[in-house]
Design an enzyme around this catalytic site. Structure first.
Site, PDB file in Angstrom:
ATOM      1  N   LYS A   1       4.983 -12.646  13.347  1.00 12.82           N
ATOM      2  CA  LYS A   1       4.671 -11.222  13.561  1.00 12.82           C
ATOM      3  C   LYS A   1       5.568 -10.652  14.668  1.00 12.82           C
ATOM      4  CE  LYS A   1       1.276 -10.595  10.556  1.00 12.82           C
ATOM      5  NZ  LYS A   1       1.567  -9.906   9.268  1.00 12.82           N
TER       6      LYS A   1
ATOM      7  N   SER B   1       0.835  -7.536  13.853  1.00 15.48           N
ATOM      8  CA  SER B   1      -0.510  -7.802  14.378  1.00 15.48           C
ATOM      9  C   SER B   1      -0.394  -7.768  15.899  1.00 15.48           C
ATOM     10  CB  SER B   1      -0.972  -9.198  13.942  1.00 15.48           C
ATOM     11  OG  SER B   1      -2.061  -9.630  14.728  1.00 15.48           O
TER      12      SER B   1
ATOM     13  N   TYR C   1       1.658 -17.720  13.120  1.00 10.38           N
ATOM     14  CA  TYR C   1       1.291 -16.330  12.813  1.00 10.38           C
ATOM     15  C   TYR C   1       1.849 -15.381  13.885  1.00 10.38           C
ATOM     16  CZ  TYR C   1      -1.809 -12.383  11.628  1.00 10.38           C
ATOM     17  OH  TYR C   1      -2.324 -11.147  11.284  1.00 10.38           O
TER      18      TYR C   1
HETATM   19  P1  NAP Z   1      -6.199 -10.091   3.187  1.00  5.38           P
HETATM   20  O1  NAP Z   1      -7.652  -9.819   3.251  1.00  5.38           O
HETATM   21  O2  NAP Z   1      -5.747 -11.509   3.081  1.00  5.38           O
HETATM   22  O3  NAP Z   1      -5.591  -9.256   1.955  1.00  5.38           O
HETATM   23  C1  NAP Z   1      -4.258  -9.408   1.644  1.00  5.38           C
HETATM   24  C2  NAP Z   1      -3.929  -8.708   0.341  1.00  5.38           C
HETATM   25  O4  NAP Z   1      -2.611  -9.154  -0.026  1.00  5.38           O
HETATM   26  C3  NAP Z   1      -4.814  -9.082  -0.832  1.00  5.38           C
HETATM   27  O5  NAP Z   1      -4.803  -8.014  -1.752  1.00  5.38           O
HETATM   28  C4  NAP Z   1      -4.130 -10.309  -1.423  1.00  5.38           C
HETATM   29  O6  NAP Z   1      -4.462 -10.445  -2.805  1.00  5.38           O
HETATM   30  C5  NAP Z   1      -2.662  -9.940  -1.206  1.00  5.38           C
HETATM   31  N1  NAP Z   1      -1.781 -11.074  -0.998  1.00  5.38           N
HETATM   32  C6  NAP Z   1      -1.946 -12.126  -0.168  1.00  5.38           C
HETATM   33  N2  NAP Z   1      -0.912 -12.965  -0.262  1.00  5.38           N
HETATM   34  C7  NAP Z   1      -0.060 -12.427  -1.172  1.00  5.38           C
HETATM   35  C8  NAP Z   1       1.188 -12.827  -1.711  1.00  5.38           C
HETATM   36  N3  NAP Z   1       1.779 -13.972  -1.347  1.00  5.38           N
HETATM   37  N4  NAP Z   1       1.782 -12.024  -2.620  1.00  5.38           N
HETATM   38  C9  NAP Z   1       1.194 -10.866  -3.023  1.00  5.38           C
HETATM   39  N5  NAP Z   1       0.016 -10.448  -2.554  1.00  5.38           N
HETATM   40  C10 NAP Z   1      -0.605 -11.218  -1.640  1.00  5.38           C
HETATM   41  O7  NAP Z   1      -5.428  -9.468   4.436  1.00  5.38           O
HETATM   42  P2  NAP Z   1      -5.851  -8.340   5.521  1.00  5.38           P
HETATM   43  O8  NAP Z   1      -6.809  -8.941   6.478  1.00  5.38           O
HETATM   44  O9  NAP Z   1      -6.194  -7.068   4.841  1.00  5.38           O
HETATM   45  O10 NAP Z   1      -4.473  -8.193   6.334  1.00  5.38           O
HETATM   46  C11 NAP Z   1      -3.418  -7.392   5.830  1.00  5.38           C
HETATM   47  C12 NAP Z   1      -2.283  -7.396   6.842  1.00  5.38           C
HETATM   48  O11 NAP Z   1      -2.762  -6.958   8.114  1.00  5.38           O
HETATM   49  C13 NAP Z   1      -1.635  -8.766   7.074  1.00  5.38           C
HETATM   50  O12 NAP Z   1      -0.254  -8.625   7.297  1.00  5.38           O
HETATM   51  C14 NAP Z   1      -2.301  -9.244   8.350  1.00  5.38           C
HETATM   52  O13 NAP Z   1      -1.514 -10.157   9.080  1.00  5.38           O
HETATM   53  C15 NAP Z   1      -2.458  -7.937   9.095  1.00  5.38           C
HETATM   54  N6  NAP Z   1      -3.521  -8.013  10.086  1.00  5.38           N
HETATM   55  C16 NAP Z   1      -4.821  -8.169   9.688  1.00  5.38           C
HETATM   56  C17 NAP Z   1      -5.803  -8.254  10.660  1.00  5.38           C
HETATM   57  C18 NAP Z   1      -7.258  -8.421  10.306  1.00  5.38           C
HETATM   58  O14 NAP Z   1      -8.079  -8.574  11.227  1.00  5.38           O
HETATM   59  N7  NAP Z   1      -7.640  -8.382   9.042  1.00  5.38           N
HETATM   60  C19 NAP Z   1      -5.456  -8.196  12.019  1.00  5.38           C
HETATM   61  C20 NAP Z   1      -4.129  -8.039  12.377  1.00  5.38           C
HETATM   62  C21 NAP Z   1      -3.165  -7.939  11.389  1.00  5.38           C
HETATM   63  P3  NAP Z   1      -4.284 -11.863  -3.553  1.00  5.38           P
HETATM   64  O15 NAP Z   1      -4.946 -12.902  -2.687  1.00  5.38           O
HETATM   65  O16 NAP Z   1      -4.925 -11.670  -4.889  1.00  5.38           O
HETATM   66  O17 NAP Z   1      -2.800 -12.103  -3.675  1.00  5.38           O
END
Ligand code: NAP
Length: 249
Positions: free
Chosen positions: A156, A139, A152
């Site tokens: 990261k 991130s 976090y």
């Molecule tokens: P999200 O909406 O929380 O989705 C995460 C996905 O992973 C879901 O399918 C969730 O399904 C699954 N998951 C969560 N915990 C898990 C676990 N312990 N084991 C297996 N599956 C798991 O996340 P996102 O916003 O798309 O972010 C994805 C990545 O991008 C992360 O690494 C995050 O740090 C990074 N990121 C996101 C943003 C942002 O703005 N969204 C910004 C910077 C970086 P279940 O809950 O059913 O397990």
């Protein structure tokens, strides 16, 4: 541009929604065989069906990546179901925000150690296939300071450092290692969708910090992931690339 991903085998962990789902769809659109996991059965099945509309092989299995044994069993099962493995995308985050034992444990278990253990499990399969790529998800919080999320940002940053060391170690096995650093990415049911509805001040502040005056979309991260995993990025390794619309600027 020919990406050479047709018929390749790709695991995307944590891919039932958001960035992970968009990445899995991106690979499926290129003709890759895809395996996804998540903890929630309903979301996983909906995602599996959505990815299957692109016509290729899709494998899906319930797995909590913070459970070390379950993660290794999932990666072995996925590689068997796909007939090998070329690419592992490690996507989930524990979103450790609170500066306490729980916040740090979530960050260490989900963002860092699951990615490390997933790499250990995937590398023998990728080596057997003649090479490939590990795609990590960090991130911009790992590149800059953030008042809101101490664990976090720290975990990261560890992922970004690990990417460099791993890239050195794995080049001899013809495996590239790259890391995505998304900025704020919005999608229905995600963190920023929730903030837009329930914390408009925070949302407006973030939106205002991005020169394009909007948040990113999961597909914009997925496009980078798919390119980095492909033969077109054959000379790219050890780097972390921000995909943030200039948010860090
Ligand atoms: P999200 O909406 O929380 O989705 C995460 C996905 O992973 C879901 O399918 C969730 O399904 C699954 N998951 C969560 N915990 C898990 C676990 N312990 N084991 C297996 N599956 C798991 O996340 P996102 O916003 O798309 O972010 C994805 C990545 O991008 C992360 O690494 C995050 O740090 C990074 N990121 C996101 C943003 C942002 O703005 N969204 C910004 C910077 C970086 P279940 O809950 O059913 O397990």
């Amino acid at each position: 541009m020919e990406l050479g991903l047709s018929g390749k085998s790709v695991i995307v962990t944590g891919a039932s929604r958001g960035i992970g789902l968009a990445i899995a769809e991106g690979f499926a659109k290129e003709g890759a065989k895809v395996s996804i996991c998540a903890r929630g059965a309903e979301g996983l099945e909906v995602a599996r069906a959505q990815i299957a509309t692109y016509g290729g092989t899709v494998h899906a299995q319930l797995c909590d990546v913070s459970d070390a044994d379950a993660l290794v069993a999932y990666i072995d099962a996925a590689a068997a179901a796909l007939g090998g493995l070329n690419v592992l995308v490690s996507n989930p985050s524990g979103f450790g925000k609170t500066d306490d034992e729980d916040g740090w444990r979530l960050g260490l278990d989900v963002d860092l150690m699951a990615l490390v253990r997933g790499s250990w499990a995937a590398v023998p399969h990728i080596e057997k296939a003649g090479g490939g790529a590990l795609i990590h998800t960090a991130s911009i919080s790992g590149l800059t300071a953030s008042q809101r999320t101490p664990p976090y940002g720290a975990v990261k940053a560890a992922v970004i450092q690990y990417t460099k060391t791993q890239a050195l170690q794995l080049a001899a096995k013809n495996i590239r290692v790259v890391c995505l650093a998304p900025g704020s990415i919005e999608f229905p049911g995600g963190t920023w969708d929730d903030a837009r509805q329930n914390n408009p001040k925070l949302y407006a502040g973030i939106k205002g910090s991005i020169p394009f005056d909007r948040l990113g979309a999961p597909e914009e991260v997925a496009n980078l992931a798919v390119f980095l995993a492909s033969d077109a990025a054959s000379w790219v390794t050890g780097v972390t690339i921000a995909v943030d619309g200039g948010q860090m600027l």
